[in-house]
Scaffold this motif. Structure first.
Motif, short mmCIF file in Angstrom:
data_model
loop_
_atom_site.label_atom_id
_atom_site.label_comp_id
_atom_site.label_asym_id
_atom_site.label_seq_id
_atom_site.Cartn_x
_atom_site.Cartn_y
_atom_site.Cartn_z
N SER A 69 0.83 -1.21 0.00
CA SER A 69 0.00 0.00 0.00
C SER A 69 0.86 1.26 0.00
O SER A 69 0.60 2.18 -0.78
N GLY A 118 -7.65 4.55 9.76
CA GLY A 118 -7.50 4.96 8.37
C GLY A 118 -8.55 5.98 7.95
O GLY A 118 -8.25 6.95 7.24
N VAL A 119 -9.79 5.76 8.39
CA VAL A 119 -10.85 6.72 8.09
C VAL A 119 -10.53 8.08 8.70
O VAL A 119 -10.71 9.13 8.06
N ALA A 122 -7.86 9.86 6.65
CA ALA A 122 -8.42 10.42 5.42
C ALA A 122 -9.26 11.67 5.71
O ALA A 122 -9.20 12.66 4.97
N LEU A 267 -5.22 11.69 2.05
CA LEU A 267 -6.20 10.84 1.37
C LEU A 267 -5.58 9.52 0.93
O LEU A 267 -6.19 8.45 1.09
N VAL A 268 -4.37 9.57 0.41
CA VAL A 268 -3.70 8.35 -0.04
C VAL A 268 -3.37 7.44 1.14
O VAL A 268 -3.62 6.23 1.11
N GLY A 270 -4.70 7.53 4.19
CA GLY A 270 -5.93 7.08 4.82
C GLY A 270 -6.59 5.96 4.04
O GLY A 270 -6.99 4.94 4.61
N ALA A 271 -6.69 6.15 2.71
CA ALA A 271 -7.29 5.11 1.87
C ALA A 271 -6.45 3.84 1.89
O ALA A 271 -6.97 2.72 1.93
N THR A 273 -4.55 2.79 4.31
CA THR A 273 -4.76 2.14 5.60
C THR A 273 -6.09 1.39 5.62
O THR A 273 -6.17 0.25 6.11
N VAL A 274 -7.13 2.02 5.09
CA VAL A 274 -8.45 1.37 5.05
C VAL A 274 -8.41 0.10 4.20
O VAL A 274 -8.93 -0.95 4.59
N LEU A 275 -7.77 0.19 3.04
CA LEU A 275 -7.71 -0.97 2.14
C LEU A 275 -6.82 -2.08 2.71
O LEU A 275 -7.10 -3.27 2.52
#
Length: 410
Positions: A69, A118-119, A122, A267-268, A270-271, A273-275
């Motif tokens: 990631s 992660g959210v 972001a 944003l990158v 956070g996204a 981390t979420v993924l």
């Protein structure tokens, strides 16, 4: 005294380096950035993931998800911004996990906390007020919480020295010698010695490395959400990642004359981390210490081309991701305490900096000390870990003492 002509000649020489050197320097710097960033702290990540309930296979999956990631994130951000923006996993966040222990709900609840963090990362990019709220958290308290979380890990090498001196002493000695000769390579070198010790241990005990566990593989875990995990893991993980990685990462780039693309970076990461969370990744962020390797003079004299060093590091991280499962498999066969010793050595510098920052301002020392001691204590109330209560107590103590000092003024 040299003449004006003689002094001008050397000054012009580095302005137009050979084309091959213009490219080789950022390429080399990028590879070094990835090697140092990966090898100096992957032991901390493994220790953290295991502490919150991950099996060896899930920890290997988390290491792979994190590396993929932020490797892809580096490629995107450096290419789009044409700046040497590098990312990393949250090493302080992994240290936080190592001290937190398995939350109520086990590994799925920890994964839910990763996703929540992660959210929040972001949202920091999307909502400026959240970023401003983060900036209001006293630096001394955030650093004191981090130092308290790191202390047990940093003690580990010396505890292991007492229980297995012949195995751990070579690792510590290597680290000390390299700190003197080449500090940047002190942890990678001590890791190499630790791997050699593991290999010798396996050979002497007649063990073998299972070939079917050497290939990288992602393992899905369905996240579960609970208030104790969110309060005890997600919020401290978010705060530590922002205060100890993202904000310093911006400062490092600024020190070399580059403006970090804040919103895209949040944003990158956070996204990402979420993924990565359902596969075991705890958090990714802007690189701080390793960022200097890609943004500094080691990446070439042409500042406009240093983004190539960051881009190269992203490619190198993707290559290193292929070895994540093999590393976890070998490390899993290590003697008790050896991995923790390497992780503790990797965090000594971070802990020292955190303590110095926490105690730098005299008016903040009592609140910071309360935060530090509560974080060390391992206190858990209602299933919520010590990091949350430490920060909350520090804020309360700071507010009470500040209110008193204001009232006593004439």
């Amino acid at each position: 005294m040299p003449s004006p002509d003689s002094s001008a000649a050397p000054a012009e020489a580095p302005a137009h380096p050979a084309p091959s050197r213009q490219l080789s320097m950022p390429l080399t710097a990028g590879i070094v950035t990835a090697l140092v960033g990966f090898t100096s702290s992957f032991a901390v990540v493994l220790a953290g993931l295991r502490a919150v309930g991950a099996s060896d296979a899930q920890a290997a999956s988390g290491l792979l998800a994190l590396t993929l990631s932020f490797g892809v994130g580096i490629l995107w951000l450096s290419w789009r911004s044409k700046a040497p923006v590098t990312l990393a996993w949250s090493t302080p966040g992994a240290a936080l996990l190592a001290g937190a222990g398995t939350p109520d709900g086990g590994w799925p609840a920890a994964v839910g906390a990763f996703l929540t963090a992660g959210v929040l990362i972001a949202l920091t990019g999307l909502l400026p007020p959240l970023g401003r709220l983060m900036a209001k958290i006293p630096t001394a308290l955030a650093q004191a919480m981090l130092a308290g979380v790191l202390l047990p890990l940093c003690v580990a090498p010396f505890k292991a020295l007492g229980s297995a001196p012949l195995l751990v002493a070579p690792v510590i000695l290597c680290w000390l010698v390299m700190m003197k000769l080449a500090p940047r390579w002190s942890v990678p070198a001590s890791l190499a010695v630790a791997l050699a010790v593991i290999g010798l241990h396996i050979a002497l005990n007649g063990g073998s490395v299972p070939a079917d566990r050497l290939l990288p593989e992602l393992h899905w875990t369905t996240p579960e959400f609970s208030l104790p995990a969110v309060a005890g893991l997600a919020l401290p993980l978010f705060i530590v990642t922002m205060a100890s990685q993202n904000i310093p990462g911006v400062a490092v780039l600024k020190s070399f004359g580059y403006a970090a693309p804040w919103k895209p970076s949040m944003l990158v990461t956070g996204a990402g981390t979420v993924l990565g969370a359902p596969f075991g990744g705890h958090a990714i962020n802007l690189a701080a210490l390793s960022a200097a390797l890609a943004a500094g003079e080691e990446a070439g004299t042409d500042r406009a081309r240093r983004w190539i060093a960051a881009f190269t590091s992203g490619l190198a991280y993707l290559v290193l991701a292929a070895f994540s499962a093999a590393l976890v498999t070998v490390v899993a066969m290590a003697p008790q305490g050896l991995l923790e010793a390497v992780a503790g050595l990797a965090l000594l510098g971070t802990m020292a900096s955190a303590i110095a920052s926490a105690l730098a301002v005299a008016e903040e020392r009592i609140g910071a000390s309360v935060t530090f001691l509560l974080a060390v204590s391992g206190l858990s109330i209602a299933g919520i870990g010590a990091a949350f209560w430490a920060l909350l107590a520090g804020i309360v103590v700071r507010w009470v003492l500040k209110d008193r000092s204001t009232a006593e003024r004439p």
